[in-house]
Design a protein around this motif. Structure first.
Motif, PDB file in Angstrom:
ATOM      1  N   ALA A   1      19.442  23.934  21.348  1.00 54.70           N
ATOM      2  CA  ALA A   1      18.733  24.471  20.298  1.00 54.70           C
ATOM      3  C   ALA A   1      19.739  23.814  19.056  1.00 54.70           C
ATOM      4  O   ALA A   1      18.946  23.540  17.859  1.00 54.70           O
ATOM      5  CB  ALA A   1      18.081  26.032  20.501  1.00 54.70           C
ATOM      6  N   THR A   2      21.067  24.741  19.309  1.00 55.19           N
ATOM      7  CA  THR A   2      22.021  24.231  18.455  1.00 55.19           C
ATOM      8  C   THR A   2      21.822  22.260  18.010  1.00 55.19           C
ATOM      9  O   THR A   2      22.330  22.329  17.404  1.00 55.19           O
ATOM     10  CB  THR A   2      22.897  24.223  19.503  1.00 55.19           C
ATOM     11  N   ARG A   3      21.427  21.219  19.145  1.00 54.88           N
ATOM     12  CA  ARG A   3      21.188  20.611  18.852  1.00 54.88           C
ATOM     13  C   ARG A   3      20.387  20.371  17.933  1.00 54.88           C
ATOM     14  O   ARG A   3      21.027  19.080  16.860  1.00 54.88           O
ATOM     15  CB  ARG A   3      21.697  19.303  19.918  1.00 54.88           C
ATOM     16  N   LEU A   4      19.734  20.986  18.257  1.00 55.83           N
ATOM     17  CA  LEU A   4      18.058  20.239  16.618  1.00 55.83           C
ATOM     18  C   LEU A   4      18.517  20.742  15.879  1.00 55.83           C
ATOM     19  O   LEU A   4      17.856  20.140  15.071  1.00 55.83           O
ATOM     20  CB  LEU A   4      16.764  21.221  17.359  1.00 55.83           C
ATOM     21  N   LEU A   5      19.210  22.251  15.874  1.00 55.81           N
ATOM     22  CA  LEU A   5      19.169  22.570  14.326  1.00 55.81           C
ATOM     23  C   LEU A   5      20.305  21.630  13.696  1.00 55.81           C
ATOM     24  O   LEU A   5      19.973  21.529  12.756  1.00 55.81           O
ATOM     25  CB  LEU A   5      20.328  24.174  14.239  1.00 55.81           C
ATOM     26  N   HIS A   6      21.580  21.746  14.281  1.00 49.75           N
ATOM     27  CA  HIS A   6      22.491  19.709  13.945  1.00 49.75           C
ATOM     28  C   HIS A   6      21.317  18.590  13.440  1.00 49.75           C
ATOM     29  O   HIS A   6      22.271  18.527  12.090  1.00 49.75           O
ATOM     30  CB  HIS A   6      23.170  19.741  15.028  1.00 49.75           C
ATOM     31  N   LEU A   7      20.331  18.656  13.710  1.00 44.89           N
ATOM     32  CA  LEU A   7      20.154  17.260  13.357  1.00 44.89           C
ATOM     33  C   LEU A   7      19.229  17.433  12.420  1.00 44.89           C
ATOM     34  O   LEU A   7      18.620  16.407  11.496  1.00 44.89           O
ATOM     35  CB  LEU A   7      19.011  16.649  15.354  1.00 44.89           C
ATOM     36  N   LEU A   8      18.258  17.978  12.288  1.00 44.23           N
ATOM     37  CA  LEU A   8      17.374  18.625  11.454  1.00 44.23           C
ATOM     38  C   LEU A   8      18.158  19.161  10.183  1.00 44.23           C
ATOM     39  O   LEU A   8      17.895  18.952   9.098  1.00 44.23           O
ATOM     40  CB  LEU A   8      16.427  20.298  11.438  1.00 44.23           C
ATOM     41  N   ASP A   9      19.749  19.398  10.150  1.00 49.39           N
ATOM     42  CA  ASP A   9      20.070  20.198   9.002  1.00 49.39           C
ATOM     43  C   ASP A   9      20.738  18.511   8.638  1.00 49.39           C
ATOM     44  O   ASP A   9      20.654  18.007   7.670  1.00 49.39           O
ATOM     45  CB  ASP A   9      21.751  20.708   9.324  1.00 49.39           C
ATOM     46  N   ASP A  10      21.099  17.415   9.327  1.00 54.83           N
ATOM     47  CA  ASP A  10      21.782  16.561   9.041  1.00 54.83           C
ATOM     48  C   ASP A  10      20.699  15.686   8.384  1.00 54.83           C
ATOM     49  O   ASP A  10      20.315  15.070   6.707  1.00 54.83           O
ATOM     50  CB  ASP A  10      21.971  15.149  10.507  1.00 54.83           C
ATOM     51  N   LEU A  11      19.389  15.195   9.124  1.00 54.98           N
ATOM     52  CA  LEU A  11      17.608  15.106   8.371  1.00 54.98           C
ATOM     53  C   LEU A  11      17.853  15.644   6.668  1.00 54.98           C
ATOM     54  O   LEU A  11      17.222  15.143   5.762  1.00 54.98           O
ATOM     55  CB  LEU A  11      17.199  15.340   8.808  1.00 54.98           C
ATOM     56  N   ARG A  12      17.695  16.981   6.712  1.00 58.66           N
ATOM     57  CA  ARG A  12      17.519  17.640   5.372  1.00 58.66           C
ATOM     58  C   ARG A  12      18.224  16.997   4.672  1.00 58.66           C
ATOM     59  O   ARG A  12      17.843  16.916   3.586  1.00 58.66           O
ATOM     60  CB  ARG A  12      17.986  18.905   5.403  1.00 58.66           C
ATOM     61  N   ARG A  13      19.724  16.672   4.082  1.00 55.31           N
ATOM     62  CA  ARG A  13      20.019  16.065   3.767  1.00 55.31           C
ATOM     63  C   ARG A  13      19.951  14.890   3.116  1.00 55.31           C
ATOM     64  O   ARG A  13      20.934  14.462   2.161  1.00 55.31           O
ATOM     65  CB  ARG A  13      22.118  16.591   4.102  1.00 55.31           C
ATOM     66  N   ARG A  14      19.797  14.093   3.707  1.00 52.51           N
ATOM     67  CA  ARG A  14      19.799  12.845   3.865  1.00 52.51           C
ATOM     68  C   ARG A  14      18.666  12.307   2.599  1.00 52.51           C
ATOM     69  O   ARG A  14      17.465  12.837   3.059  1.00 52.51           O
ATOM     70  CB  ARG A  14      19.344  12.030   4.664  1.00 52.51           C
ATOM     71  N   ARG A  15      18.519  11.677   1.900  1.00 58.64           N
ATOM     72  CA  ARG A  15      17.932  10.917   0.753  1.00 58.64           C
ATOM     73  C   ARG A  15      17.102  10.114   1.124  1.00 58.64           C
ATOM     74  O   ARG A  15      15.738   9.356   0.925  1.00 58.64           O
ATOM     75  CB  ARG A  15      18.011  10.609  -0.308  1.00 58.64           C
ATOM     76  N   ARG A  16      17.787   8.803   2.203  1.00 57.55           N
ATOM     77  CA  ARG A  16      17.260   7.529   2.653  1.00 57.55           C
ATOM     78  C   ARG A  16      17.312   7.454   4.383  1.00 57.55           C
ATOM     79  O   ARG A  16      17.769   8.599   4.922  1.00 57.55           O
ATOM     80  CB  ARG A  16      18.514   5.944   2.632  1.00 57.55           C
ATOM     81  N   PRO A  17      16.212   6.833   4.355  1.00 56.93           N
ATOM     82  CA  PRO A  17      16.207   6.714   5.750  1.00 56.93           C
ATOM     83  C   PRO A  17      17.541   6.344   7.212  1.00 56.93           C
ATOM     84  O   PRO A  17      18.670   6.118   6.333  1.00 56.93           O
ATOM     85  CB  PRO A  17      14.864   5.466   6.277  1.00 56.93           C
ATOM     86  N   VAL A  18      17.916   7.136   8.234  1.00 60.81           N
ATOM     87  CA  VAL A  18      18.944   6.759   8.824  1.00 60.81           C
ATOM     88  C   VAL A  18      18.365   5.837  10.480  1.00 60.81           C
ATOM     89  O   VAL A  18      17.683   6.919  10.608  1.00 60.81           O
ATOM     90  CB  VAL A  18      20.007   8.021   9.072  1.00 60.81           C
ATOM     91  N   ARG A  19      19.118   4.960  10.415  1.00 60.81           N
ATOM     92  CA  ARG A  19      19.338   4.843  11.650  1.00 60.81           C
ATOM     93  C   ARG A  19      19.654   5.746  12.692  1.00 60.81           C
ATOM     94  O   ARG A  19      20.122   6.587  12.994  1.00 60.81           O
ATOM     95  CB  ARG A  19      19.781   3.121  11.756  1.00 60.81           C
ATOM     96  N   GLY A  20      18.396   5.322  13.933  1.00 60.79           N
ATOM     97  CA  GLY A  20      18.717   6.474  15.194  1.00 60.79           C
ATOM     98  C   GLY A  20      20.007   6.361  15.555  1.00 60.79           C
ATOM     99  O   GLY A  20      19.949   7.663  16.480  1.00 60.79           O
ATOM    100  N   ALA A  21      20.526   5.255  15.666  1.00 59.71           N
ATOM    101  CA  ALA A  21      22.034   5.277  16.492  1.00 59.71           C
ATOM    102  C   ALA A  21      23.206   5.953  16.017  1.00 59.71           C
ATOM    103  O   ALA A  21      23.887   6.428  16.264  1.00 59.71           O
ATOM    104  CB  ALA A  21      22.150   3.398  16.807  1.00 59.71           C
ATOM    105  N   GLN A  22      23.123   5.731  14.315  1.00 56.41           N
ATOM    106  CA  GLN A  22      24.257   7.072  14.121  1.00 56.41           C
ATOM    107  C   GLN A  22      24.256   8.147  13.962  1.00 56.41           C
ATOM    108  O   GLN A  22      24.675   9.258  14.777  1.00 56.41           O
ATOM    109  CB  GLN A  22      23.372   6.144  11.955  1.00 56.41           C
ATOM    110  N   LEU A  23      22.460   8.862  14.768  1.00 52.19           N
ATOM    111  CA  LEU A  23      22.120  10.189  14.494  1.00 52.19           C
ATOM    112  C   LEU A  23      22.626   9.914  15.919  1.00 52.19           C
ATOM    113  O   LEU A  23      23.736  11.372  15.785  1.00 52.19           O
ATOM    114  CB  LEU A  23      20.394  10.794  14.495  1.00 52.19           C
ATOM    115  N   ALA A  24      22.358   9.405  17.387  1.00 55.80           N
ATOM    116  CA  ALA A  24      23.330   9.901  17.915  1.00 55.80           C
ATOM    117  C   ALA A  24      24.058   9.035  18.590  1.00 55.80           C
ATOM    118  O   ALA A  24      24.863  10.575  18.625  1.00 55.80           O
ATOM    119  CB  ALA A  24      22.074   9.250  19.325  1.00 55.80           C
ATOM    120  N   ASP A  25      25.091   9.002  17.731  1.00 60.70           N
ATOM    121  CA  ASP A  25      26.809   8.921  17.529  1.00 60.70           C
ATOM    122  C   ASP A  25      27.437  10.293  16.967  1.00 60.70           C
ATOM    123  O   ASP A  25      28.350  10.473  17.506  1.00 60.70           O
ATOM    124  CB  ASP A  25      27.328   7.629  16.828  1.00 60.70           C
ATOM    125  N   GLN A  26      26.504  10.476  16.109  1.00 58.99           N
ATOM    126  CA  GLN A  26      27.372  11.461  15.017  1.00 58.99           C
ATOM    127  C   GLN A  26      26.576  13.072  16.115  1.00 58.99           C
ATOM    128  O   GLN A  26      27.691  13.817  15.973  1.00 58.99           O
ATOM    129  CB  GLN A  26      26.467  12.190  13.740  1.00 58.99           C
TER     130      GLN A  26
END
Length: 230
Positions: free
Chosen positions: A5-30
């Protein structure tokens, strides 16, 4: 991440702040997870109603509007949020100022385009023309208030007399030209107010004081009302 649940919230926050698409590999690494786990997390967020555009190898982007309906904020409410965040950015300590910017970015990130433009082009500002540098121990004091810890103060009063106090901080007022601390003073066995610019040093003892902060605030407010009525 301690829980999914904590991880999903972090993922959601990361996606919220981005104005452009971000690659899955970059999200997974973060997030420190495998690409396969990231794909499962994206599917989980979509199942909860998040509109996430994109596919593996292409990139992902959260569509505006998720969790904050377009009509949740009126124009006046949005202006209040912008002005409040800008006031904190110019009057609080750097740590709190940065947090205010991140919070506003989260709100802006989920607004539809029209409201987002309204926030980004807002003409409301809160400049500090005669800045009073924030005391370096303010972040430690805010954490002590939040956690209910006693702090040790080295203080110089208006007459220049120095003293050492053990206090229970429960409130902080950020005024235009100064900051005031409200606390229960153990040596005086009463509520006291301290000007931040007269505090010589401050140390968080790490010891929780025995009374709940909410109860201290209620007692403090009742005392103020009695004194006002005298």
């Amino acid at each position: 991440m301690t829980t999914r649940a904590t991880r999903l919230l972090h993922l959601l926050d990361d996606l919220r702040r981005r104005r452009r698409p971000v690659r899955g590999a970059q999200l997974a690494d973060q997030l420190g997870i495998s690409l396969r786990t990231l794909y499962r997390d994206i599917d989980a967020l979509r199942a909860q109603g998040a509109v996430i555009a994109g596919d593996p190898g292409v990139g992902y982007q959260l569509r505006a509007g998720f969790m904050l309906p377009p009509m949740m904020f009126s124009p006046d409410e949005l202006e209040a949020l912008v002005l409040g965040a800008r006031w904190v950015a110019s009057h609080a300590d750097p740590e709190l100022a940065e947090a205010a910017g991140r919070a506003l970015d989260r709100v802006v990130g989920v607004l539809p385009e029209g409201l987002r433009l309204q926030v980004e082009t807002s003409g409301l500002f809160a400049p500090d023309w005669s800045p009073v540098p924030p005391e370096p121990w303010l972040p430690a004091l805010r954490r002590a208030i939040r956690e209910g810890n006693a702090v040790r103060l080295w203080y110089r009063d208006a007459q220049g007399r120095a003293s050492e106090r053990l206090v229970w901080p429960f409130a902080m007022a950020f005024l235009a030209d100064m900051r005031l601390l409200a606390a229960w003073c153990e040596s005086r066995a009463d509520f006291r107010h301290f000007r931040a610019d007269r505090v010589l040093a401050l140390e968080d003892t790490g010891r929780r004081y025995p009374e709940q902060r909410q109860r201290l605030i209620r007692r403090w407010e009742r005392q103020r009302l009695r004194r006002t009525g005298d």
